[in-house]
Design a protein around this motif. Structure first.
Motif, PDB file in Angstrom:
ATOM      1  N   ARG A  96      -4.420   5.312 -12.905  1.00 31.07           N
ATOM      2  CA  ARG A  96      -5.319   5.875 -11.897  1.00 31.07           C
ATOM      3  C   ARG A  96      -4.874   5.451 -10.502  1.00 31.07           C
ATOM      4  O   ARG A  96      -4.524   4.299 -10.279  1.00 31.07           O
ATOM      5  CB  ARG A  96      -6.751   5.366 -12.087  1.00 31.07           C
ATOM      6  N   THR A  97      -5.004   6.387  -9.570  1.00 31.05           N
ATOM      7  CA  THR A  97      -4.820   6.074  -8.156  1.00 31.05           C
ATOM      8  C   THR A  97      -6.172   6.250  -7.479  1.00 31.05           C
ATOM      9  O   THR A  97      -6.737   7.347  -7.477  1.00 31.05           O
ATOM     10  CB  THR A  97      -3.762   6.979  -7.516  1.00 31.05           C
ATOM     11  N   TYR A  98      -6.704   5.143  -6.955  1.00 27.87           N
ATOM     12  CA  TYR A  98      -8.004   5.138  -6.282  1.00 27.87           C
ATOM     13  C   TYR A  98      -7.832   5.414  -4.801  1.00 27.87           C
ATOM     14  O   TYR A  98      -6.906   4.895  -4.167  1.00 27.87           O
ATOM     15  CB  TYR A  98      -8.703   3.786  -6.472  1.00 27.87           C
ATOM     16  N   GLU A  99      -8.736   6.215  -4.261  1.00 29.87           N
ATOM     17  CA  GLU A  99      -8.751   6.488  -2.825  1.00 29.87           C
ATOM     18  C   GLU A  99      -9.190   5.237  -2.065  1.00 29.87           C
ATOM     19  O   GLU A  99      -9.858   4.364  -2.632  1.00 29.87           O
ATOM     20  CB  GLU A  99      -9.732   7.628  -2.526  1.00 29.87           C
ATOM     21  N   PRO A 100      -8.857   5.139  -0.773  1.00 35.76           N
ATOM     22  CA  PRO A 100      -9.376   4.019   0.028  1.00 35.76           C
ATOM     23  C   PRO A 100     -10.904   3.985  -0.058  1.00 35.76           C
ATOM     24  O   PRO A 100     -11.552   5.037  -0.090  1.00 35.76           O
ATOM     25  CB  PRO A 100      -8.905   4.351   1.446  1.00 35.76           C
ATOM     26  N   SER A 101     -11.457   2.782  -0.110  1.00 37.74           N
ATOM     27  CA  SER A 101     -12.912   2.649  -0.252  1.00 37.74           C
ATOM     28  C   SER A 101     -13.374   1.286   0.235  1.00 37.74           C
ATOM     29  O   SER A 101     -12.579   0.370   0.421  1.00 37.74           O
ATOM     30  CB  SER A 101     -13.321   2.868  -1.716  1.00 37.74           C
ATOM     31  N   THR A 102     -14.685   1.177   0.405  1.00 44.04           N
ATOM     32  CA  THR A 102     -15.301  -0.051   0.899  1.00 44.04           C
ATOM     33  C   THR A 102     -16.094  -0.701  -0.230  1.00 44.04           C
ATOM     34  O   THR A 102     -16.800  -0.026  -0.974  1.00 44.04           O
ATOM     35  CB  THR A 102     -16.219   0.257   2.096  1.00 44.04           C
ATOM     36  N   TRP A 103     -15.981  -2.023  -0.309  1.00 44.73           N
ATOM     37  CA  TRP A 103     -16.631  -2.817  -1.344  1.00 44.73           C
ATOM     38  C   TRP A 103     -17.272  -4.038  -0.679  1.00 44.73           C
ATOM     39  O   TRP A 103     -16.835  -4.477   0.380  1.00 44.73           O
ATOM     40  CB  TRP A 103     -15.615  -3.300  -2.372  1.00 44.73           C
ATOM     41  N   VAL A 104     -18.285  -4.605  -1.309  1.00 48.56           N
ATOM     42  CA  VAL A 104     -18.822  -5.895  -0.889  1.00 48.56           C
ATOM     43  C   VAL A 104     -18.386  -6.893  -1.964  1.00 48.56           C
ATOM     44  O   VAL A 104     -18.469  -6.601  -3.162  1.00 48.56           O
ATOM     45  CB  VAL A 104     -20.361  -5.879  -0.681  1.00 48.56           C
ATOM     46  N   SER A 105     -17.887  -8.047  -1.515  1.00 50.53           N
ATOM     47  CA  SER A 105     -17.248  -8.975  -2.447  1.00 50.53           C
ATOM     48  C   SER A 105     -17.646 -10.414  -2.176  1.00 50.53           C
ATOM     49  O   SER A 105     -17.995 -10.776  -1.047  1.00 50.53           O
ATOM     50  CB  SER A 105     -15.719  -8.869  -2.327  1.00 50.53           C
ATOM     51  N   VAL A 106     -17.548 -11.230  -3.228  1.00 51.71           N
ATOM     52  CA  VAL A 106     -17.718 -12.670  -3.120  1.00 51.71           C
ATOM     53  C   VAL A 106     -16.630 -13.325  -3.960  1.00 51.71           C
ATOM     54  O   VAL A 106     -16.325 -12.858  -5.065  1.00 51.71           O
ATOM     55  CB  VAL A 106     -19.133 -13.135  -3.548  1.00 51.71           C
TER      56      VAL A 106
ATOM     57  N   SER B  47      -7.119 -25.126 -15.655  1.00 52.43           N
ATOM     58  CA  SER B  47      -7.262 -25.052 -14.197  1.00 52.43           C
ATOM     59  C   SER B  47      -8.272 -23.993 -13.802  1.00 52.43           C
ATOM     60  O   SER B  47      -8.483 -23.021 -14.519  1.00 52.43           O
ATOM     61  CB  SER B  47      -5.914 -24.698 -13.551  1.00 52.43           C
ATOM     62  N   GLU B  48      -8.860 -24.188 -12.628  1.00 53.66           N
ATOM     63  CA  GLU B  48      -9.782 -23.184 -12.102  1.00 53.66           C
ATOM     64  C   GLU B  48      -9.028 -21.916 -11.729  1.00 53.66           C
ATOM     65  O   GLU B  48      -7.918 -21.971 -11.198  1.00 53.66           O
ATOM     66  CB  GLU B  48     -10.498 -23.708 -10.856  1.00 53.66           C
ATOM     67  N   SER B  49      -9.660 -20.788 -12.012  1.00 54.18           N
ATOM     68  CA  SER B  49      -9.153 -19.503 -11.565  1.00 54.18           C
ATOM     69  C   SER B  49     -10.000 -19.050 -10.386  1.00 54.18           C
ATOM     70  O   SER B  49     -11.122 -19.521 -10.185  1.00 54.18           O
ATOM     71  CB  SER B  49      -9.243 -18.465 -12.692  1.00 54.18           C
ATOM     72  N   THR B  50      -9.461 -18.126  -9.599  1.00 54.09           N
ATOM     73  CA  THR B  50     -10.193 -17.545  -8.479  1.00 54.09           C
ATOM     74  C   THR B  50     -10.649 -16.152  -8.897  1.00 54.09           C
ATOM     75  O   THR B  50      -9.835 -15.337  -9.337  1.00 54.09           O
ATOM     76  CB  THR B  50      -9.306 -17.467  -7.229  1.00 54.09           C
ATOM     77  N   PHE B  51     -11.951 -15.897  -8.767  1.00 55.18           N
ATOM     78  CA  PHE B  51     -12.557 -14.622  -9.128  1.00 55.18           C
ATOM     79  C   PHE B  51     -13.149 -13.990  -7.874  1.00 55.18           C
ATOM     80  O   PHE B  51     -13.930 -14.641  -7.174  1.00 55.18           O
ATOM     81  CB  PHE B  51     -13.693 -14.824 -10.133  1.00 55.18           C
ATOM     82  N   THR B  52     -12.794 -12.758  -7.607  1.00 54.25           N
ATOM     83  CA  THR B  52     -13.433 -12.005  -6.527  1.00 54.25           C
ATOM     84  C   THR B  52     -14.238 -10.896  -7.192  1.00 54.25           C
ATOM     85  O   THR B  52     -13.673  -9.954  -7.754  1.00 54.25           O
ATOM     86  CB  THR B  52     -12.401 -11.440  -5.542  1.00 54.25           C
ATOM     87  N   VAL B  53     -15.567 -11.057  -7.153  1.00 58.42           N
ATOM     88  CA  VAL B  53     -16.488 -10.114  -7.784  1.00 58.42           C
ATOM     89  C   VAL B  53     -16.916  -9.112  -6.718  1.00 58.42           C
ATOM     90  O   VAL B  53     -17.258  -9.498  -5.599  1.00 58.42           O
ATOM     91  CB  VAL B  53     -17.705 -10.847  -8.382  1.00 58.42           C
ATOM     92  N   SER B  54     -16.891  -7.809  -7.069  1.00 59.23           N
ATOM     93  CA  SER B  54     -17.123  -6.771  -6.060  1.00 59.23           C
ATOM     94  C   SER B  54     -17.990  -5.636  -6.574  1.00 59.23           C
ATOM     95  O   SER B  54     -17.909  -5.261  -7.751  1.00 59.23           O
ATOM     96  CB  SER B  54     -15.787  -6.177  -5.604  1.00 59.23           C
ATOM     97  N   PHE B  55     -18.806  -5.087  -5.655  1.00 56.19           N
ATOM     98  CA  PHE B  55     -19.575  -3.857  -5.863  1.00 56.19           C
ATOM     99  C   PHE B  55     -18.997  -2.803  -4.922  1.00 56.19           C
ATOM    100  O   PHE B  55     -18.769  -3.078  -3.736  1.00 56.19           O
ATOM    101  CB  PHE B  55     -21.044  -4.027  -5.459  1.00 56.19           C
ATOM    102  N   PHE B  56     -18.843  -1.597  -5.432  1.00 53.94           N
ATOM    103  CA  PHE B  56     -18.444  -0.443  -4.633  1.00 53.94           C
ATOM    104  C   PHE B  56     -19.613  -0.041  -3.742  1.00 53.94           C
ATOM    105  O   PHE B  56     -20.763   0.004  -4.184  1.00 53.94           O
ATOM    106  CB  PHE B  56     -18.064   0.707  -5.583  1.00 53.94           C
ATOM    107  N   ILE B  57     -19.338   0.231  -2.456  1.00 56.51           N
ATOM    108  CA  ILE B  57     -20.373   0.677  -1.514  1.00 56.51           C
ATOM    109  C   ILE B  57     -20.533   2.195  -1.667  1.00 56.51           C
ATOM    110  O   ILE B  57     -19.550   2.920  -1.655  1.00 56.51           O
ATOM    111  CB  ILE B  57     -19.987   0.315  -0.056  1.00 56.51           C
TER     112      ILE B  57
END
Length: 186
Positions: free
Chosen positions: A31-41, A91-101
């Motif tokens: 899949r190729t996703y179009e540019p988009s905005t997300w909110v992330s932590v 070891s700790e991993s880094t997770f970036t959790v996101s919702f699509f706006i």
């Protein structure tokens, strides 16, 4: 909150736009996703399930009005978890959790009140996607991630092993016809 729960239970959720590219295998989709905005932590830890739940909770507060406009933001799908694995399993991993706006807020996205949340403008990107059903957990994610890597190597496809995305479309109380995915970047 009732509107968000109602959307999840009874109607389809908005999803980011993408196009599907022909694949060499039935084991995955491209899949190729179009540019988009997300909110992330972004959070760190060793237990992906717990981190995803914590991140979801923080993002849910944002869509319930914990933002500069005190605006309720419609729930969307999927919830993505970008995983940058630690040096070893302990070891700790880094997770970036996101919702699509939602589309109607992409150009004028409410700013989070929580300083740990960021508005992320994702450029166009292409991913290899393995879809699977049922309830997911850290073990299932690891198994499906390895299956996707194996399929791509078998097909001699160029891809990035890290980071990977664990992706979910359903609320925890949905019991049947669940949809989960693993994404690897092209």
């Amino acid at each position: 909150m009732l509107k968000a729960l109602g959307q999840v239970l009874f109607t389809g959720l908005q999803v980011p736009k993408y196009t599907t590219v022909e694949s060499k295998s039935k084991d995955y989709e491209i899949r190729t996703y179009e540019p988009s905005t997300w909110v992330s932590v972004t959070l760190k830890g060793t237990q992906g399930d717990a981190i995803m739940k914590e991140g979801f909770g923080r993002l849910f507060k944002y869509i319930q009005g914990d933002n500069d406009k005190k605006a309720k933001v419609d729930m969307t799908a999927p919830v993505t978890g970008r995983v940058e694995a630690g040096a070893d399993p302990a070891s700790e991993s880094t997770f970036t959790v996101s919702f699509f706006i939602p589309k109607e807020l992409q150009a004028d996205t409410p700013k989070p009140n929580n300083p740990d949340l960021v508005i992320e403008n994702r450029p166009e990107f292409t991913v290899f996607v393995r879809t699977y059903g049922g309830f997911t957990n850290d073990q299932t994610v690891q198994t499906e991630h390895l299956k996707l890597i194996e399929s791509l190597r078998k097909d001699e496809v160029t891809f990035r092993e890290e980071p990977y995305y664990r992706v979910g479309y359903d609320p925890p109380f949905k019991l049947a016809n669940r949809r989960n995915e693993i994404w690897l970047l092209q």
